[in-house]
Design a protein around this motif. Structure first.
Motif, PDB file in Angstrom:
ATOM      1  N   VAL A   1       1.782   4.657   2.033  1.00  0.00           N
ATOM      2  CA  VAL A   1       1.635   3.946   3.317  1.00  0.00           C
ATOM      3  C   VAL A   1       0.696   2.738   3.175  1.00  0.00           C
ATOM      4  O   VAL A   1       0.954   1.666   3.747  1.00  0.00           O
ATOM      5  CB  VAL A   1       1.155   4.929   4.417  1.00  0.00           C
ATOM      6  N   PHE A   2      -0.353   2.891   2.388  1.00  0.00           N
ATOM      7  CA  PHE A   2      -1.309   1.783   2.214  1.00  0.00           C
ATOM      8  C   PHE A   2      -0.660   0.614   1.469  1.00  0.00           C
ATOM      9  O   PHE A   2      -1.007  -0.547   1.705  1.00  0.00           O
ATOM     10  CB  PHE A   2      -2.566   2.252   1.482  1.00  0.00           C
ATOM     11  N   LYS A   3       0.298   0.936   0.565  1.00  0.00           N
ATOM     12  CA  LYS A   3       1.008  -0.143  -0.130  1.00  0.00           C
ATOM     13  C   LYS A   3       1.893  -0.910   0.863  1.00  0.00           C
ATOM     14  O   LYS A   3       2.005  -2.120   0.821  1.00  0.00           O
ATOM     15  CB  LYS A   3       1.889   0.444  -1.243  1.00  0.00           C
ATOM     16  N   LEU A   4       2.507  -0.155   1.764  1.00  0.00           N
ATOM     17  CA  LEU A   4       3.392  -0.794   2.763  1.00  0.00           C
ATOM     18  C   LEU A   4       2.579  -1.556   3.809  1.00  0.00           C
ATOM     19  O   LEU A   4       3.002  -2.605   4.297  1.00  0.00           O
ATOM     20  CB  LEU A   4       4.232   0.279   3.468  1.00  0.00           C
ATOM     21  N   TYR A   5       1.437  -0.983   4.186  1.00  0.00           N
ATOM     22  CA  TYR A   5       0.635  -1.559   5.280  1.00  0.00           C
ATOM     23  C   TYR A   5      -0.844  -1.622   4.874  1.00  0.00           C
ATOM     24  O   TYR A   5      -1.629  -0.715   5.232  1.00  0.00           O
ATOM     25  CB  TYR A   5       0.763  -0.715   6.550  1.00  0.00           C
ATOM     26  N   PRO A   6      -1.257  -2.658   4.146  1.00  0.00           N
ATOM     27  CA  PRO A   6      -2.662  -2.763   3.731  1.00  0.00           C
ATOM     28  C   PRO A   6      -3.631  -2.716   4.920  1.00  0.00           C
ATOM     29  O   PRO A   6      -4.771  -2.264   4.771  1.00  0.00           O
ATOM     30  CB  PRO A   6      -2.711  -4.129   3.029  1.00  0.00           C
ATOM     31  N   ALA A   7      -3.167  -3.113   6.097  1.00  0.00           N
ATOM     32  CA  ALA A   7      -4.060  -3.106   7.273  1.00  0.00           C
ATOM     33  C   ALA A   7      -4.492  -1.679   7.631  1.00  0.00           C
ATOM     34  O   ALA A   7      -5.578  -1.469   8.188  1.00  0.00           O
ATOM     35  CB  ALA A   7      -3.363  -3.746   8.466  1.00  0.00           C
TER      36      ALA A   7
END
Ligand SMILES: C[C@](O)(CO)[C@H](O)COP(=O)(O)OP(=O)(O)OC[C@H]1O[C@@H](n2ccc(N)nc2=O)[C@H](O)[C@@H]1O
Ligand SMILES: Nc1ncnc2c1ncn2[C@@H]1O[C@H](COP(=O)(O)OP(=O)(O)OP(=O)(O)O)[C@@H](O)[C@H]1O
Length: 285
Positions: free
Chosen positions: A214-220
């Protein structure tokens, strides 16, 4: 009948392997939190669902599908109107849809004098979502396989204060799993995990394998987790996201809330450990 349909958080989530059916085997300890939608079920000539979110007012609503399956399986020629006050945000990793489906099943089975066995409810719930069987049990449970093996813990968790923060974007569970690079996880001992939780509380086990995906998809979302961590000294993605939770005392929660701008949803709540036997007592006696 009116029932509270609680949200969940995964205190720990390990993803083991991809299965031939395309799903993943997981080991997770999931607890309900004291944050809920309200479901009201009334007799009616026709099966229908109405919520305060227009995009959920159709026949794909999981509560509608759950009620439809209930009447099909029980062969009861009847119908109900389901009103849902949604508070749990969508695509937040809080299991709101699965919760609505499971609580609708529990409520209907009570209204119709327990016509279906608990095993039948489990069967139906798994067809509606992998998180659904969990919600047929109270409080906190160890959850395995793709979500259908649920083992109640033999102790209660403390009702510790939590803050849940959801950014504007949601995350699709399917995308979170499909973007995951699996690491070899063959050394997770379920009993040791439960023991660590019993002795050290949730902070001793907090982990979520879906964070990397998920962090790769959404760094925010990773940035959000880091900011919350700086204040609370703990933070974790809820399930497949997009929300992040942390155990935090009042002053830390205030600091987190004042750090957030208008785009965020936040909820301060606690671990739920006193759900009561109203919907469950019949199956557990
Ligand atoms: C992330 C968790 O919330 C953790 O509790 C659950 O594993 C997800 O449960 P859920 O939202 O009820 O998921 P479902 O609606 O059953 O599945 C949505 C999609 O997620 C993927 N999925 C879900 C559960 C699972 N054990 N393995 C998967 O790979 C599948 O691609 C599936 O098509
Ligand atoms: N009653 C319902 N409540 C919420 N979502 C529903 C409902 N019925 C159908 N849905 C659909 O299911 C989608 C995902 O559900 P939900 O928001 O509960 O996911 P989630 O919080 O990511 O859950 P999970 O942690 O189980 O993956 C929603 O975006 C919505 O389109």
């Amino acid at each position: 009948m009116i029932v509270k349909s609680y949200a969940k958080i995964n205190l720990v989530l390990y993803v083991l392997n991809k299965r031939p059916d395309g799903y993943h085997d997981i080991i997770s300890i999931i607890t309900k939190v004291d944050f809920f939608d309200l479901i009201e079920i009334k007799p009616s000539g026709i099966l229908s669902v109405l919520t305060n979110k227009p995009e959920l007012n159709n026949n794909s609503n999981l509560a509608f599908r759950s009620a439809k399956k209930f009447f099909e399986e029980s062969r009861i020629k009847d119908a109900v109107k389901i009103d849902i006050q949604k508070h749990i945000p969508l695509e937040a990793g809080l299991g709101g849809g699965s919760s609505n489906a499971a609580y609708t099943l529990l409520a209907l089975n009570k209204m119709y004098d327990y016509v279906l066995s608990f095993d039948k409810l489990l069967d139906i719930s798994l067809q509606l979502g992998s998180d659904c069987p969990f919600f047929l049990y109270e409080n906190a449970n160890l959850v395995c396989s793709k979500g259908e093996q649920v083992y109640p813990l033999d102790f209660l968790l403390k009702p510790q204060p939590i803050i849940i923060v959801k950014p504007e974007m949601g995350v699709s569970t399917k995308l979170a799993y499909s973007n995951l690079i699996l690491t070899k996880r063959n050394n997770i001992n379920k009993m040791t995990l439960v023991d660590r939780l019993k002795k050290g509380g949730p902070l001793a086990i907090m982990h979520n394998d879906l964070e990397s995906s998920v962090f790769k998809l959404y760094p925010a979302i990773e940035y959000l987790k880091r900011k919350i961590y700086e204040i609370a000294q703990n933070a974790l993605l809820c399930g497949s996201g997009s929300s992040v939770f942390a155990f935090a005392e009042n002053c830390e929660r205030q600091q987190i809330i004042s750090m957030l701008d208008d785009g965020y949803f936040f909820k301060t709540t606690t671990i739920l450990n006193n759900e009561g036997r109203d919907l469950y007592g019949h199956y557990r006696s």
